[in-house]
Design an enzyme around this catalytic site. Sequence first.
Site: not given
Length: 276
Positions: A59, A204-206
């Site tokens: 990142y 990417f839970p949303l």
Amino acid sequence: MGNTTFKLGELEINRLGYGAMQLTGNGVFGEVEDRENAIKVLQEAVANGVNFIDTAEAYGPKFNESLIADALHPYKHDLLIATKGGFDRPGPNNWVPNGNPEKIRQDIEGSLQRLKVDSIDLWQLHRIDPKVNVGDTLAPVIEAVKEGKIKYVGLSEVTIDQIKQVQDLLPILSVQNMYNLANRQWESVLDFTDEQGLAFIPWFPLASGPAKLEDKIKAIAEKHQATTAQIALAWLLKRSSNILLIPGTKSTAHLKENLKATEIELTDAEFESLAK
């Protein structure tokens, strides 16, 4: 929510954690635009009970780990910071798996320095590099565990067979695969980790997915006086007790909103209707 914590190693982890990936430049590349705000978001997360933060060497690359140290070091004793290694970053939105043992060794050493720790709480292999034998890739990891430089090891984007293959080499504690209401291709991996007592950390839970799903979430959200994001997170928390969530955001308001998802108790009927 009755069950808001999960035992990760010797730490009780609040199941709603924080993923720091968004605190970087565009395409997860370079330094975050508003560093002061990013530091505030990280500090607010911890102040509001988050004790699991997910980052990676890739990142930025590297910028994100240094940011976390600037914001939070010296760390609270019960804060678990998870990082990852094994990706080259030639440019924005460009991710190239690199399982070369030398690269992995450098990633581990670099993470220790940037996070300002003697030991990484949870080190995750970002991807298994198909061009390198996984035993070779993990040799420096096994060595780092022996030396006390890594406490626990996790994997990311893996199949059940790959998990078993790695478990023959060393114990693992967690699996981080893409999983959300709209994309449940890793359903069997989630169930396997649950059986094994491993943490499952959906990235990417949303993702809200197709419009018909959004409409369904919206209706349930209105009933609970909640946002669609909160319902998506509440569904994941109810889906399996080994799920740890790491939604990311650059906004403190959105952060607090996400953390409230633990207070939402979906009925079985609501859960089922979203699962369809």
